[in-house]
Design an enzyme around this catalytic site. Sequence first.
Site, PDB file in Angstrom:
ATOM      1  N   GLU A 289       0.862  -1.190   0.000  1.00  0.00           N
ATOM      2  CA  GLU A 289       0.000   0.000   0.000  1.00  0.00           C
ATOM      3  C   GLU A 289       0.894   1.236   0.000  1.00  0.00           C
ATOM      4  O   GLU A 289       1.743   1.383   0.871  1.00  0.00           O
ATOM      5  CB  GLU A 289      -0.913  -0.018   1.231  1.00  0.00           C
TER       6      GLU A 289
ATOM      7  N   GLY B  85     -19.278   5.507   2.362  1.00  0.00           N
ATOM      8  CA  GLY B  85     -20.269   5.158   3.382  1.00  0.00           C
ATOM      9  C   GLY B  85     -20.317   3.658   3.630  1.00  0.00           C
ATOM     10  O   GLY B  85     -20.945   3.206   4.580  1.00  0.00           O
TER      11      GLY B  85
ATOM     12  N   ARG C  90     -26.749   9.382 -10.092  1.00  0.00           N
ATOM     13  CA  ARG C  90     -25.826  10.452  -9.708  1.00  0.00           C
ATOM     14  C   ARG C  90     -25.476  11.367 -10.885  1.00  0.00           C
ATOM     15  O   ARG C  90     -25.403  12.582 -10.730  1.00  0.00           O
ATOM     16  CB  ARG C  90     -24.534   9.843  -9.169  1.00  0.00           C
TER      17      ARG C  90
ATOM     18  N   GLU D  61     -12.074  -0.766  -8.290  1.00  0.00           N
ATOM     19  CA  GLU D  61     -12.226   0.411  -9.151  1.00  0.00           C
ATOM     20  C   GLU D  61     -11.185   0.470 -10.259  1.00  0.00           C
ATOM     21  O   GLU D  61     -11.364   1.172 -11.259  1.00  0.00           O
ATOM     22  CB  GLU D  61     -12.190   1.681  -8.286  1.00  0.00           C
TER      23      GLU D  61
ATOM     24  N   ALA E 156     -20.399  -0.216  -5.633  1.00  0.00           N
ATOM     25  CA  ALA E 156     -18.941  -0.390  -5.595  1.00  0.00           C
ATOM     26  C   ALA E 156     -18.535  -1.406  -4.539  1.00  0.00           C
ATOM     27  O   ALA E 156     -17.673  -2.253  -4.783  1.00  0.00           O
ATOM     28  CB  ALA E 156     -18.235   0.945  -5.341  1.00  0.00           C
TER      29      ALA E 156
END
Length: 453
Positions: free
Chosen positions: A34, A47, A282, A421, A436
């Site tokens: 990472e 969220g 969206r 993604e 997602a």
Amino acid sequence: VKTDYDVVVIGAGGAGLTAAITAAENGASVVVVEKMAAIGGNTALSGGEMAAPGNWLQQKEGIEDSTDKFYEDVMKGGDYKANPELVRVLADNALSAAEWLRDDIKVDFEDKMMFFGGHSVMRSLVPHNESGVEIIQKLKAKADELGITVLTNTKATELVESDKKVTGVKATTKDGDVTFTASKGVVLATGGFGSNIEMRKEYNPEMDEKILSTCSPGSTGDGIVMAQKLGADTVDMSYIQTYPTCDITSGTLLYVGDVRLAGRSILVNKEGKRFVEELERRDVISKAVTEQTGGVSYMFWDEASMEASGVKEAHPEEYERLIKEKHLVKADTIDEAAAFFGIDAEALKKTIADYNQYAADGKDLEFNKRGKLVAFGEGPYYIMVSQPSVHHTMGGVVINTNAQVLDKDGKAISGLYAAGEVTGGIHGTNRLGSDAIADITVFGRIAGEQVSK
Ligand code: ADP
């Protein structure tokens, strides 16, 4: 440090940790690299809500749903541009992925759902505190339990290929460069490119520096670029989603605004009028907001909606900050709330009266808002200003249903897998809210399974 592993995963967001856990459960030795100082990526900033057709809460509440209905919503929500095979895999496995998160990873899902724009029924599960942090923390705990090495401040810079197979990853760390070898393969889980303005503009000139972003600074498309160097194909790169109701100065998501997803707020413009269905896709809402005076929208709700949605209890710090920064007002009367932002108060009162009539009649004559309409009652009232911000990049590397990365001839690149993604083709032109987490969990598990075979 140990550098030889069965599997190297690049990126410690939701997709990467999921793939790593699945591979380790299959007996593989796994390292996750990472680049940021902290794990979590966009997953932790989200969220964490997850679309799961046929889930336990729907069953309890008698909401009828099916994998076919979800499939159709995803396809339609992306203008039928998504790869039907991948969407089928997403739809068929979303519920089992949610159950895996709940039962194996011990993610604490709340006893309520949210209704995200573009879905035909309420089907989105909500993790504890309405935050992706719950998912990341629990995934990390499981990774630790399985003995997976997670290295932060370790940036992958290049994929190593030998004999036409991906066999490792070059990375930079504070102590210099390291090459990790992967005897079984590499999983790309580097997320999207929403924070890379140059890359955004390269694929979609409209997504320039004038538009802020909700994304983690780590979302710079590294995995896409690394894969392209090995001949990987990409798809849908111009489809970049803005989230319609974000902070007007920082660009971040505003969780107090989730009162909209509880079906309990309306969006109005400076002229005091509604201008879009509040639970539309969206991209549709964002475009409509952009066309309003000042390029902003004003979300209106009442005290009962504040209580019913629970957003203030879930996000008290954000609430206080918004009040302090004057992006949110709480006022006893509609006149007072409207005056705070210079909104036409008479028009707003008429808009609210009309909306209350629609609620009484059970039909929104102006925008045909989905879900149950609830009339606004007594004050105090709330108005929050917001604007669209880059949120998700739908495009990415091309994968097949085994999460293998494909080259321009449609052939799998040996040893290279991708999930999350960083991939394209799963959402078409526009990703629906809460899809997602379903995507990264479903394809993260597939990538982990396949790479460890
Ligand atoms: P997803 O939802 O697909 O899991 P996230 O944004 O949650 O995507 O996670 C992607 C992670 O990958 C982020 O934590 C990001 O910092 C990390 N990342 C991106 N590029 C690199 C890189 N070159 N090397 C290591 N990690 C990376």
